[in-house]
Design an enzyme around this catalytic site. Structure first.
Site, PDB file in Angstrom:
ATOM      1  N   PRO A  64     -24.813 -25.907 -49.577  1.00 32.59           N
ATOM      2  CA  PRO A  64     -25.642 -26.155 -48.409  1.00 32.59           C
ATOM      3  C   PRO A  64     -25.007 -26.977 -47.304  1.00 32.59           C
ATOM      4  O   PRO A  64     -24.307 -27.949 -47.565  1.00 32.59           O
ATOM      5  CB  PRO A  64     -26.773 -26.976 -49.005  1.00 32.59           C
ATOM      6  CG  PRO A  64     -26.130 -27.730 -50.128  1.00 32.59           C
ATOM      7  CD  PRO A  64     -24.876 -27.052 -50.493  1.00 32.59           C
ATOM      8  N   GLU A  65     -25.285 -26.599 -46.083  1.00 30.84           N
ATOM      9  CA  GLU A  65     -25.109 -27.529 -44.966  1.00 30.84           C
ATOM     10  C   GLU A  65     -26.503 -27.751 -44.404  1.00 30.84           C
ATOM     11  O   GLU A  65     -27.475 -27.230 -44.960  1.00 30.84           O
ATOM     12  CB  GLU A  65     -24.111 -26.958 -43.952  1.00 30.84           C
ATOM     13  CG  GLU A  65     -22.760 -26.756 -44.602  1.00 30.84           C
ATOM     14  CD  GLU A  65     -21.572 -26.644 -43.651  1.00 30.84           C
ATOM     15  OE1 GLU A  65     -21.720 -26.996 -42.477  1.00 30.84           O
ATOM     16  OE2 GLU A  65     -20.505 -26.204 -44.111  1.00 30.84           O
ATOM     17  N   LYS A  95     -28.480 -33.596 -44.862  1.00 26.45           N
ATOM     18  CA  LYS A  95     -28.475 -32.759 -46.062  1.00 26.45           C
ATOM     19  C   LYS A  95     -29.444 -33.281 -47.119  1.00 26.45           C
ATOM     20  O   LYS A  95     -29.387 -32.852 -48.266  1.00 26.45           O
ATOM     21  CB  LYS A  95     -27.055 -32.674 -46.635  1.00 26.45           C
ATOM     22  CG  LYS A  95     -26.056 -32.049 -45.667  1.00 26.45           C
ATOM     23  CD  LYS A  95     -24.636 -32.186 -46.173  1.00 26.45           C
ATOM     24  CE  LYS A  95     -23.642 -31.809 -45.080  1.00 26.45           C
ATOM     25  NZ  LYS A  95     -22.273 -32.237 -45.423  1.00 26.45           N
ATOM     26  N   ARG A 114     -29.239 -44.860 -42.757  1.00 24.50           N
ATOM     27  CA  ARG A 114     -27.781 -44.791 -42.910  1.00 24.50           C
ATOM     28  C   ARG A 114     -27.189 -43.504 -42.320  1.00 24.50           C
ATOM     29  O   ARG A 114     -25.969 -43.352 -42.295  1.00 24.50           O
ATOM     30  CB  ARG A 114     -27.411 -44.867 -44.396  1.00 24.50           C
ATOM     31  CG  ARG A 114     -27.309 -46.294 -44.924  1.00 24.50           C
ATOM     32  CD  ARG A 114     -26.789 -46.323 -46.351  1.00 24.50           C
ATOM     33  NE  ARG A 114     -27.861 -46.665 -47.273  1.00 24.50           N
ATOM     34  CZ  ARG A 114     -28.264 -45.899 -48.270  1.00 24.50           C
ATOM     35  NH1 ARG A 114     -27.697 -44.713 -48.488  1.00 24.50           N
ATOM     36  NH2 ARG A 114     -29.245 -46.286 -49.069  1.00 24.50           N
ATOM     37  N   ASN A 124     -18.417 -28.536 -44.327  1.00 23.40           N
ATOM     38  CA  ASN A 124     -17.058 -28.026 -44.182  1.00 23.40           C
ATOM     39  C   ASN A 124     -16.967 -26.774 -43.309  1.00 23.40           C
ATOM     40  O   ASN A 124     -15.972 -26.579 -42.611  1.00 23.40           O
ATOM     41  CB  ASN A 124     -16.476 -27.727 -45.569  1.00 23.40           C
ATOM     42  CG  ASN A 124     -14.970 -27.831 -45.575  1.00 23.40           C
ATOM     43  OD1 ASN A 124     -14.364 -28.317 -44.616  1.00 23.40           O
ATOM     44  ND2 ASN A 124     -14.345 -27.340 -46.627  1.00 23.40           N
ATOM     45  N   ARG A 171     -10.941 -32.238 -49.048  1.00 22.73           N
ATOM     46  CA  ARG A 171     -11.694 -31.048 -48.644  1.00 22.73           C
ATOM     47  C   ARG A 171     -10.771 -30.110 -47.898  1.00 22.73           C
ATOM     48  O   ARG A 171      -9.878 -30.559 -47.168  1.00 22.73           O
ATOM     49  CB  ARG A 171     -12.876 -31.426 -47.738  1.00 22.73           C
ATOM     50  CG  ARG A 171     -13.838 -32.425 -48.348  1.00 22.73           C
ATOM     51  CD  ARG A 171     -14.375 -32.000 -49.690  1.00 22.73           C
ATOM     52  NE  ARG A 171     -15.008 -30.701 -49.665  1.00 22.73           N
ATOM     53  CZ  ARG A 171     -16.252 -30.467 -49.213  1.00 22.73           C
ATOM     54  NH1 ARG A 171     -16.985 -31.457 -48.778  1.00 22.73           N
ATOM     55  NH2 ARG A 171     -16.757 -29.252 -49.218  1.00 22.73           N
TER      56      ARG A 171
END
Length: 263
Positions: free
Chosen positions: A2-3, A52, A120, A161, A253
């Site tokens: 997921p994004e 997310k 945050r 990503n 990544r």
DNA sequence: GCAAAATGTCAAG
DNA sequence: TTGACCTTTTGCA
């Protein structure tokens, strides 16, 4: 896998099918059994997404889910299927069910704790009235590569990503450009583009960043192989200049870019 | 049957 | 910077 657009889609769909109803919450796998018992049989108010993260409010108690890299929801109408595999959490109402597997986080929190998590996070391009300025303030102060900053959820949230690689290509930005060298003239259109791309991703449920985006928006079929400029295209010719796409690890990544277009 | 990969995050050193 | 963790699917013996 997921994004941010995936989470906002889940929030929308789960709200539609479960909000306002008493939800039977269980954990066939067992690892969420104690949490499930806390909210089982309560009425779900609404499900929201921030970056997310997914938050399902049952009164003062909130089920917080983060899918991580492997987490996945399945869902359907009618009778739920026989539980299979590591089924962390199941929701059932009279006419719908949904199953959660593989999530990094699945826990019951208070609203206070939820507030701390949201505090945050950097601005989320998919939240209404999100302001990219707050993200830019952080980027403009940093020596770190812009490609890493775009993935930092405390700088801006929801980008993963795929979107980071694609947005950098679309704006011809070299991924290792230090944040402090990203000008406001570079940033403003990049942020606007993120909002556009991620909204499109939310609508169609997939990430399409190439010129085929318009066809997708009109309901036309776009092959997976045509959906991206650089993501997972190592060695294939750049769609603009033909140079082979490069891949390098950055902070563990995979980072993809065109060494000719993005200079 | 087993290794590798996948749109992510955190903590230890 | 590296390893650990969450789970399923795919590809190669």
């Amino acid at each position: 896998m997921p994004e941010g657009h995936t989470l906002h889609g889940l929030a929308r769909d789960q709200s539609q099918h479960f909000a306002g109803k008493r939800v039977r919450v269980s954990s066939p796998q067992g690892t969420f059994a104690a949490g499930a018992a806390l909210v089982d049989g309560r009425i779900l108010d609404v499900v929201t997404a921030h970056g997310k993260h997914l938050f399902a409010a049952f009164g003062e108690l909130v089920v917080h889910v983060h899918l991580g890299l492997f987490g996945k929801y399945t869902a359907g109408s009618g009778e739920p299927p026989e539980p299979r595999g590591a089924l962390r959490m199941r929701w059932v109402v009279d006419d719908h069910w949904t199953d959660l597997r593989g999530a990094t986080a699945c826990e019951v929190l208070t609203k206070l704790e939820v507030g701390a998590i949201i505090a945050r996070l950097g601005p989320d391009p998919l939240r209404p009235r999100a302001k990219g300025d707050r993200a830019y303030a952080r980027i403009a102060r940093s020596r770190a590569p812009v490609a890493g900053l775009l993935m930092d959820q405390s700088v801006l949230s929801g980008v993963g990503n795929v979107y980071r690689a694609e947005i950098l290509f679309r704006h011809r930005i070299p991924p290792y450009l230090p944040g402090r060298d990203v000008t406001e003239d570079l940033w403003a259109p990049l942020w606007r583009d993120l909002v556009t791309l991620m909204r499109a991703g939310l609508r169609s449920g997939r990430i399409i960043t190439t010129r085929h985006l318009d066809r997708d928006r009109q309901g036309g079929y776009v092959r997976a192989a045509d959906a991206h400029y650089v993501y997972r295209r190592t060695g294939l010719p750049c769609r603009i200049c033909g140079t082979p796409i490069t891949m390098q690890l950055l902070a563990a990544r995979k980072l993809y870019w065109c060494p000719t277009c993005q200079t």
